[in-house]
Design a protein around this motif. Sequence first.
Motif, PDB file in Angstrom:
ATOM      1  N   ASP A   8      64.975 -21.598  43.801  1.00 46.53           N
ATOM      2  CA  ASP A   8      66.218 -22.345  43.624  1.00 46.53           C
ATOM      3  C   ASP A   8      65.989 -23.675  42.922  1.00 46.53           C
ATOM      4  OD1 ASP A   8      64.746 -23.367  45.705  1.00 46.53           O
ATOM      5  OD2 ASP A   8      66.488 -23.895  46.923  1.00 46.53           O
ATOM      6  N   ASN A   9      64.793 -23.893  42.398  1.00 41.24           N
ATOM      7  CA  ASN A   9      64.500 -25.133  41.690  1.00 41.24           C
ATOM      8  C   ASN A   9      63.918 -24.810  40.313  1.00 41.24           C
ATOM      9  OD1 ASN A   9      64.826 -27.469  43.789  1.00 41.24           O
ATOM     10  ND2 ASN A   9      63.717 -25.863  44.878  1.00 41.24           N
ATOM     11  N   PRO A  10      64.531 -25.281  39.262  1.00 40.70           N
ATOM     12  CA  PRO A  10      63.951 -25.070  37.927  1.00 40.70           C
ATOM     13  C   PRO A  10      62.813 -26.066  37.700  1.00 40.70           C
ATOM     14  CG  PRO A  10      65.944 -26.354  37.743  1.00 40.70           C
ATOM     15  CD  PRO A  10      65.823 -26.001  39.189  1.00 40.70           C
ATOM     16  N   GLU A  34      55.040 -17.240  43.260  1.00 41.04           N
ATOM     17  CA  GLU A  34      55.515 -16.813  41.955  1.00 41.04           C
ATOM     18  C   GLU A  34      56.801 -17.540  41.552  1.00 41.04           C
ATOM     19  OE1 GLU A  34      57.974 -12.874  43.517  1.00 41.04           O
ATOM     20  OE2 GLU A  34      56.241 -12.642  42.183  1.00 41.04           O
ATOM     21  N   ASN A  35      57.507 -18.101  42.556  1.00 44.48           N
ATOM     22  CA  ASN A  35      58.722 -18.858  42.215  1.00 44.48           C
ATOM     23  C   ASN A  35      58.405 -20.174  41.511  1.00 44.48           C
ATOM     24  OD1 ASN A  35      60.410 -16.949  43.389  1.00 44.48           O
ATOM     25  ND2 ASN A  35      60.249 -17.902  45.413  1.00 44.48           N
ATOM     26  N   GLY A  36      57.149 -20.623  41.619  1.00 44.97           N
ATOM     27  CA  GLY A  36      56.774 -21.878  40.982  1.00 44.97           C
ATOM     28  C   GLY A  36      56.028 -21.712  39.678  1.00 44.97           C
ATOM     29  N   ASN A  68      60.899 -20.784  34.537  1.00 41.44           N
ATOM     30  CA  ASN A  68      60.229 -19.977  35.546  1.00 41.44           C
ATOM     31  C   ASN A  68      59.948 -18.579  35.013  1.00 41.44           C
ATOM     32  OD1 ASN A  68      62.076 -21.669  38.018  1.00 41.44           O
ATOM     33  ND2 ASN A  68      59.860 -21.641  37.935  1.00 41.44           N
ATOM     34  N   VAL A  69      58.798 -18.075  35.395  1.00 41.07           N
ATOM     35  CA  VAL A  69      58.442 -16.711  35.016  1.00 41.07           C
ATOM     36  C   VAL A  69      59.244 -15.713  35.836  1.00 41.07           C
ATOM     37  CG1 VAL A  69      56.553 -15.039  34.918  1.00 41.07           C
ATOM     38  CG2 VAL A  69      56.135 -17.451  34.353  1.00 41.07           C
ATOM     39  N   HIS A  70      59.405 -16.025  37.138  1.00 36.94           N
ATOM     40  CA  HIS A  70      60.120 -15.113  38.033  1.00 36.94           C
ATOM     41  C   HIS A  70      61.462 -15.738  38.394  1.00 36.94           C
ATOM     42  CE1 HIS A  70      60.892 -12.314  41.297  1.00 36.94           C
ATOM     43  NE2 HIS A  70      61.118 -13.349  42.099  1.00 36.94           N
TER      44      HIS A  70
END
Length: 762
Positions: free
Chosen positions: A263-265, A299-301, A351-353
């Motif tokens: 939830d954070n770009p 992976e979210n980061g 983000n990649v994911h």
Amino acid sequence: MKEDNCLHAALICLGMLYYSHAVTTEKLNHTRPSLHGHHEKGKEGQILHRSKRGWVWNQFFVIEEYTGPDPVLVGRLHSDIDSGDGNIKYILSGEGAGIIFVIDDKSGNIHATKTLDREERAQYTLTAQAVDRNTNRPLEPPSEFIVKVQDINDNPPEFLHENYHANVPERSNVGTSVIQVTASDADDPTYGNSAKLVYSILEGQPYFSVEAQTGIIRTALPNMDREAKEEYHVVIQAKDMGGHMGGLSGTTKVTITLTDVNDNPPKFPQSVYQMSVSEAAVPGEEVGRVKAKDPDIGENGLVAYSIIDGDGVDMFEITTDYETQEGVVKLKKLLDFETKKSYSLKVEAANVHIDPNYIFEVQENAASGTVVGKVHAKDPDAANSAIRYSIDRHTDLERYFTINADDGNIKTIKALDREEIAWHNISVFAVEVHKQHQEAKVPVAIKVVDVNDNAPKFAAAYEAFVCENARSNQQFITISADDKDDSANGPRFIFSLPPEIIHNPNFTLRDNRDNTASVLVRREGFSRQKQDLYFLPIVISDGGLPPMSSTNTLTIRVCGCDSNGSLLSCNAEAYILNAGLSTGALIAILACIVILLVIVVLFVTLKRQKKEPLIVFEEEDVRENIITYDDEGGGEEDTEAFDIATLQNPDGINGFIPRKDIKPEYQYMPRPGLRPAPNSVDVDDFINTRIQEADNDPTAPPYDSIQIYGYEGRGSVAGSLSSLESATTDSDLDYDYLQNWGPRFKKLADLYGSKDTFDDDS
């Protein structure tokens, strides 16, 4: 009637007491059923026996954990053939007979000799029999009965685990199930409420809640952010007796972890990067690195970099170093300094994911009705039914957004403030029009894009101090700034003095280029006596486009310091006193002030203690007052009556005070039987003399006053003025003389100007 009512009530009470005595067993606070056969008497005393004889059984109960001093009475065995002559013997056999349960073979009373625990054994099966005491011949067939151990609330609830661990995604909707905790109670669930449990939350509000009957823990706040707080400690209580007072309770701890949602770009810590490269560099050579920060984890980061714009797109490239999560800028072609000296690149970090299904952006402060984005759902069936969309209001409690039910377009309802809420995470329902039970739900993340709408300000309420003996160019404070805007529109901060005081003779400013600034002394020597306070305006600008700035005022106080620069005092008044007077003089002045205060306090106290006069003259003008001296003393023998002549009479100066308030003495013999005639000449002279004296005496009472001299004394020829109408004719007094006093005093009053009148009885 009252006596009959009282007698009737007394009979009822006696009947109740008799019944209570009949059914109460020895030392037992619960009524126990008796086991006995029945018989009935017929007419004329004939005994009519039932066709079926034997025991009539009721279940026996004994309360658990009984700790009384005597064995507890369980119940009583009794046969209908027992006439009470002691020929019948009662026998008890079965589980616990003779060890736990004993019976009185004559009366049939059964007692429990030991403390029973229902949780160990809930009931006992026993056999009762009545036999002839002499022959042991059975008189009744043996019969079984059950003794149930009655439950009491002696076991607290216990959870299956002492500690629970659970996970729930961050920003989950309100009411999302987290985990179910379960407790058990060893007490009897079929009797009372000893095992009826109610769950409640002791710690963990307002983030989580628990269902009272099931123990299911749910989220209670919307948009819980893992980046703000990742782990929560919740304490759940289970209480029996339905949660009411007096129930026993047990607790367990639940550790709840928010799992990460993307939830954070990624964000760059600064908006502009400067790099340099030699024109001799070869393609592939590294020029510099940039790094965007993403608070998400795993992976979210993960971040990937790309060049999306700029005049150097063809000359440079960027790759991602996944170990350091940096973007590496490299040269693609040879450079020529003479052809072009600088290039600009616009780099994007993404983000990649992507976790949420939909991520939209909307500028803060955008007008109501601004389109945010559009969601789309379709029916996979062949019918391809129409879809209607709606927002889950639990995820948008403040109603920031609305959605078109037909096409899924999401719009703002009111302006958004990024500094208040940077991300909005809502859920959208999609429902088939003709089959409303067919429903889908999708999360939508809406990023509020920052606008540079906040100017930087002092990071704290600074108050600076400068020593009187400060040296030139000496630094005495370092300041910093804060900006509510995003980092792209905030730092770096630029500090400066306003143009009108750029050449301030007292202080100067140095921008440290690290978002701080130092304030320095420009000249040497300050004096608190001349000026103890200075105000220095400082302009702070941010790095946004366009930049915003604000002017903040720094308060600088001049203080006294020692030779090492340590602060001594900043009080200008104390400085002035100390400069002009010695310590001894100050002590003397203070002592004098204290003494004066003591004297003033004593004076005021003594003045208040003085008695007030009995008569308070509110006005100095005493005109039209009546002054009355009604002193009758002790009758005719009184020689000490009031003498008005003493009121500053000039005749009294030499000690001679004539009696001017009585008729002068004269010699005459009264005629027998007649009242003596008044000597009018003498009285006229008396009155005229008084009038003349009053007119010429400057010390006499003021005009418009009446003087009444009611004097009675020894030897008064007038006698009693109150007895003029006495019927006594034997008196030697000259009443005719007295009766002429009234008109003469009236004349005297008229001369003085009084409006009061006198009658003859005066």
